[in-house]
Design a protein around this motif. Structure first.
Motif, PDB file in Angstrom:
ATOM      1  N   SER A 104       0.323  -1.153   0.299  1.00  0.00           N
ATOM      2  CA  SER A 104      -0.124   0.213   0.360  1.00  0.00           C
ATOM      3  C   SER A 104       0.775   1.115   0.108  1.00  0.00           C
ATOM      4  N   SER A 105       2.233   1.349  -0.404  1.00  0.00           N
ATOM      5  CA  SER A 105       3.369   2.520  -0.222  1.00  0.00           C
ATOM      6  C   SER A 105       3.237   3.192  -1.626  1.00  0.00           C
ATOM      7  N   VAL A 106       2.560   4.082  -1.580  1.00  0.00           N
ATOM      8  CA  VAL A 106       2.602   5.148  -2.833  1.00  0.00           C
ATOM      9  C   VAL A 106       3.286   5.755  -2.488  1.00  0.00           C
ATOM     10  N   LEU A 107       3.563   7.156  -3.672  1.00  0.00           N
ATOM     11  CA  LEU A 107       4.459   7.556  -3.520  1.00  0.00           C
ATOM     12  C   LEU A 107       3.898   8.835  -4.602  1.00  0.00           C
ATOM     13  N   ALA A 108       2.940  10.092  -3.660  1.00  0.00           N
ATOM     14  CA  ALA A 108       2.161  10.710  -4.487  1.00  0.00           C
ATOM     15  C   ALA A 108       2.550  12.336  -4.689  1.00  0.00           C
ATOM     16  N   GLU A 109       2.859  12.224  -6.332  1.00  0.00           N
ATOM     17  CA  GLU A 109       3.051  13.926  -6.793  1.00  0.00           C
ATOM     18  C   GLU A 109       2.177  14.324  -6.441  1.00  0.00           C
ATOM     19  N   ILE A 110       1.684  15.524  -6.225  1.00  0.00           N
ATOM     20  CA  ILE A 110       0.219  15.992  -6.707  1.00  0.00           C
ATOM     21  C   ILE A 110       0.030  17.470  -6.809  1.00  0.00           C
ATOM     22  N   ASP A 111       0.645  17.893  -7.885  1.00  0.00           N
ATOM     23  CA  ASP A 111       0.322  19.633  -8.015  1.00  0.00           C
ATOM     24  C   ASP A 111       1.470  20.729  -7.730  1.00  0.00           C
ATOM     25  N   GLY A 112       2.499  20.198  -6.989  1.00  0.00           N
ATOM     26  CA  GLY A 112       3.766  20.658  -6.748  1.00  0.00           C
ATOM     27  C   GLY A 112       4.115  20.439  -5.508  1.00  0.00           C
ATOM     28  N   HIS A 113       3.618  19.276  -5.169  1.00  0.00           N
ATOM     29  CA  HIS A 113       3.530  18.688  -3.461  1.00  0.00           C
ATOM     30  C   HIS A 113       3.537  16.754  -3.869  1.00  0.00           C
ATOM     31  N   ARG A 114       4.464  16.727  -2.536  1.00  0.00           N
ATOM     32  CA  ARG A 114       5.190  14.941  -2.427  1.00  0.00           C
ATOM     33  C   ARG A 114       4.429  14.247  -1.483  1.00  0.00           C
ATOM     34  N   VAL A 115       3.808  13.296  -1.383  1.00  0.00           N
ATOM     35  CA  VAL A 115       2.377  13.022  -0.350  1.00  0.00           C
ATOM     36  C   VAL A 115       2.715  11.205  -0.568  1.00  0.00           C
ATOM     37  N   LEU A 116       3.527  10.799   0.905  1.00  0.00           N
ATOM     38  CA  LEU A 116       3.970   9.462   0.487  1.00  0.00           C
ATOM     39  C   LEU A 116       3.042   8.279   1.655  1.00  0.00           C
ATOM     40  N   PHE A 117       2.168   7.657   0.715  1.00  0.00           N
ATOM     41  CA  PHE A 117       1.391   7.129   1.505  1.00  0.00           C
ATOM     42  C   PHE A 117       1.598   5.621   2.604  1.00  0.00           C
ATOM     43  N   ASP A 118       1.482   5.597   4.047  1.00  0.00           N
ATOM     44  CA  ASP A 118       1.657   4.105   3.800  1.00  0.00           C
ATOM     45  C   ASP A 118       2.975   3.503   3.609  1.00  0.00           C
ATOM     46  N   PRO A 119       3.945   4.500   4.349  1.00  0.00           N
ATOM     47  CA  PRO A 119       5.645   3.665   3.149  1.00  0.00           C
ATOM     48  C   PRO A 119       6.131   2.439   4.465  1.00  0.00           C
ATOM     49  N   VAL A 120       6.516   1.568   3.756  1.00  0.00           N
ATOM     50  CA  VAL A 120       6.698   0.065   4.586  1.00  0.00           C
ATOM     51  C   VAL A 120       8.471  -0.235   3.757  1.00  0.00           C
ATOM     52  N   TRP A 121       8.714  -0.122   4.256  1.00  0.00           N
ATOM     53  CA  TRP A 121      10.476   0.274   3.316  1.00  0.00           C
ATOM     54  C   TRP A 121      11.156  -1.789   4.403  1.00  0.00           C
ATOM     55  N   GLY A 122      10.486  -2.068   5.728  1.00  0.00           N
ATOM     56  CA  GLY A 122      10.781  -3.216   6.600  1.00  0.00           C
ATOM     57  C   GLY A 122      10.658  -4.095   5.474  1.00  0.00           C
ATOM     58  N   GLU A 123      11.852  -5.313   5.278  1.00  0.00           N
ATOM     59  CA  GLU A 123      12.175  -6.555   5.714  1.00  0.00           C
ATOM     60  C   GLU A 123      10.306  -7.604   6.395  1.00  0.00           C
ATOM     61  N   ARG A 124       9.887  -6.927   6.458  1.00  0.00           N
ATOM     62  CA  ARG A 124       8.988  -7.635   7.068  1.00  0.00           C
ATOM     63  C   ARG A 124       7.663  -7.172   8.113  1.00  0.00           C
ATOM     64  N   CYS A 125       6.902  -7.667   7.459  1.00  0.00           N
ATOM     65  CA  CYS A 125       5.541  -6.735   8.355  1.00  0.00           C
ATOM     66  C   CYS A 125       5.254  -7.361   9.988  1.00  0.00           C
ATOM     67  N   SER A 126       6.029  -6.422  11.062  1.00  0.00           N
ATOM     68  CA  SER A 126       6.523  -7.696  11.498  1.00  0.00           C
ATOM     69  C   SER A 126       6.710  -6.840  13.089  1.00  0.00           C
ATOM     70  N   PRO A 127       6.038  -7.044  14.405  1.00  0.00           N
ATOM     71  CA  PRO A 127       7.128  -6.722  15.286  1.00  0.00           C
ATOM     72  C   PRO A 127       8.370  -6.788  15.971  1.00  0.00           C
ATOM     73  N   PHE A 128       9.136  -8.288  14.874  1.00  0.00           N
ATOM     74  CA  PHE A 128      10.251  -8.648  15.097  1.00  0.00           C
ATOM     75  C   PHE A 128      11.500  -9.119  13.700  1.00  0.00           C
ATOM     76  N   ALA A 129      12.030  -8.924  13.632  1.00  0.00           N
ATOM     77  CA  ALA A 129      12.741  -8.779  12.338  1.00  0.00           C
ATOM     78  C   ALA A 129      13.145 -10.243  12.860  1.00  0.00           C
ATOM     79  N   PHE A 130      12.856 -11.229  13.200  1.00  0.00           N
ATOM     80  CA  PHE A 130      12.647 -12.485  12.791  1.00  0.00           C
ATOM     81  C   PHE A 130      12.168 -13.894  11.995  1.00  0.00           C
ATOM     82  N   ALA A 131      10.724 -12.712  12.263  1.00  0.00           N
ATOM     83  CA  ALA A 131       9.500 -13.743  12.082  1.00  0.00           C
ATOM     84  C   ALA A 131       8.440 -12.824  11.550  1.00  0.00           C
ATOM     85  N   GLY A 132       7.633 -13.030  11.068  1.00  0.00           N
ATOM     86  CA  GLY A 132       6.126 -12.883  10.251  1.00  0.00           C
ATOM     87  C   GLY A 132       7.170 -12.016   9.011  1.00  0.00           C
TER      88      GLY A 132
END
Length: 405
Positions: A104-132
């Motif tokens: 769901s991560s989207v960079l939207a450039e709209i009328d000269g402004h930059r909006v970043l939706f739901d940015p998830v750059w992590g390797e896992r969607c989890s509270p733990f680095a080893f699971a999930g």
């Protein structure tokens, strides 16, 4: 009582930082005044079951079946578009450009402004680095390579939408954060100062530079810890610039409120609609591709206008449908109603109001071919919305009801 408070405080201090923080003080007082907060929790606009229907044993049998696990992942390497810093540095020719970074991560450039939706750059969607749930493709480019972002928009606090490492990295920039009511407590714990938060209830707006951001209703739920206490709000978002307007659904089940959002804020040049991680086990909180297309039409006043971009798919394995089903279902649903869908590869910038948008079903090159092969254009066009819905409700297990996702 003093001993109890000391024990309670000690337990809170042991809580993983990724669980975030519970709202309190003035934030809680504001929540209590919200018309959407009752009986100690936020309420959905329409009744919604937020726990999987049916037997958990039945769910586990299906979700962990080896053969089905195979089909929930791509068979080859997902083709990530080689986006460059130079690509994103060039102004959008039409004034509106979207870059889907996956899920769901989207960079939207709209009328000269930059909006970043739901940015998830992590390797896992989890509270733990080893699971999930682990990424099925790399992020298209490093977070720092995006350049300055005016606003980061968060739809809700589940791990596949609110990623602590990503937020901590963005906390060191000058960006403003627009979040639903209560979510600001998490961000403040992770280093975002209160003056950079725009924390909104449904139908409240905030102006940032030359754009207006409005939190609009959604049919979902919240929770990051071991309990789901429904004490942060979830939202979809409308962003309006001088010449363009866009919509991001966040996570939501289908509900009649899409028509109201469209009447109040639409029509939109582009909608970004959740069409993945759906299941017959939780039909009220995630949409099938057919329901996603129906919501797009509702937002557009019943007309197949604008461009719909499917989100919330291809990046994480979060349900029991096959990896390619959300994409295939969206194509069939769009053709059934004559709507335009944009199908960018992760990281591929495009301009929704340009003459053409990405339209190739790129996932077919790396997905497991279904029995009987892929449908051709005529077969897909012949699908009715009910046909799409029938295929789209084959899945189980909601990872968002547990800390792993």
């Amino acid at each position: 009582m003093t001993g109890f408070r000391t024990l309670s405080s000690g337990l809170r201090s042991l809580r993983p930082a990724a669980f975030g923080a519970d709202p309190g003080g003035a934030r809680m007082e504001r929540m209590l005044r919200s018309p959407n907060f009752a009986d100690g929790v936020f309420q959905n606009p329409e009744t919604a079951r937020t726990r999987p229907d049916g037997s958990m044993l039945e769910f586990a049998k299906v979700f962990f079946r080896k053969e089905e696990r195979l089909h929930r992942s791509p068979a080859g390497t997902v083709p990530v578009h080689p986006t460059t810093v130079a690509d994103l540095a060039r102004p959008a020719a039409t004034g509106l450009r979207l870059t889907w970074m996956g899920h769901s991560s989207v960079l939207a450039e709209i009328d000269g402004h930059r909006v970043l939706f739901d940015p998830v750059w992590g390797e896992r969607c989890s509270p733990f680095a080893f699971a999930g749930p682990k990424r099925l493709h790399p992020v298209p480019l490093p977070l720092a390579a995006l350049g300055p972002v005016d606003v980061v928009v968060i739809s809700h606090d589940h791990y596949d939408h609110l990623d602590m490492p990503t937020i901590k990295a963005l906390a060191g920039t000058d960006t403003v954060f627009a979040v639903p009511l209560g979510v600001g407590a998490h961000l403040e714990r992770w280093g975002v100062s209160a003056d950079r938060l725009r924390e909104l209830d449904w139908n409240e707006s905030a102006k940032v530079g030359g754009i207006t951001l409005t939190a609009t209703p959604a049919r979902h739920f919240c929770g990051r810890g071991l309990r789901n206490i429904q004490q942060t709000l979830w939202a979809s978002w409308v962003v309006e610039g001088d010449a363009h307007r866009i919509y991001h659904s966040g996570d939501t089940g289908y509900f009649q409120g899409f028509k109201d959002i469209g009447a109040a804020h639409g029509p939109f040049d582009a909608t970004m609609i959740q069409i993945g991680a759906y299941s017959e086990y939780w039909p009220d909180i995630h949409m099938t591709p057919e329901e996603g297309m129906r919501s797009h039409l509702d937002l557009q006043g019943g007309q197949p206008s604008g461009v719909m971009m499917p989100i919330h798919w291809a990046t994480f394995n979060l349900a029991n449908h096959t990896w390619a089903d959300p994409g295939e279902g969206t194509v069939a649903a769009a053709r059934a109603v004559g709507a335009t869908v944009a199908l960018p590869r992760p990281g591929e910038p495009f301009e929704p109001t340009a003459e053409t948008v990405p339209a190739e079903p790129w996932w077919r090159g790396v997905a497991r071919t279904p029995e009987g092969g892929w449908p051709d254009v005529e077969e897909a066009a012949a699908d009715t919305p009910s046909d799409v819905a029938d295929r789209s409700t084959e899945g189980t297990g909601d990872p968002e009801t547990v800390p792993a996702g």
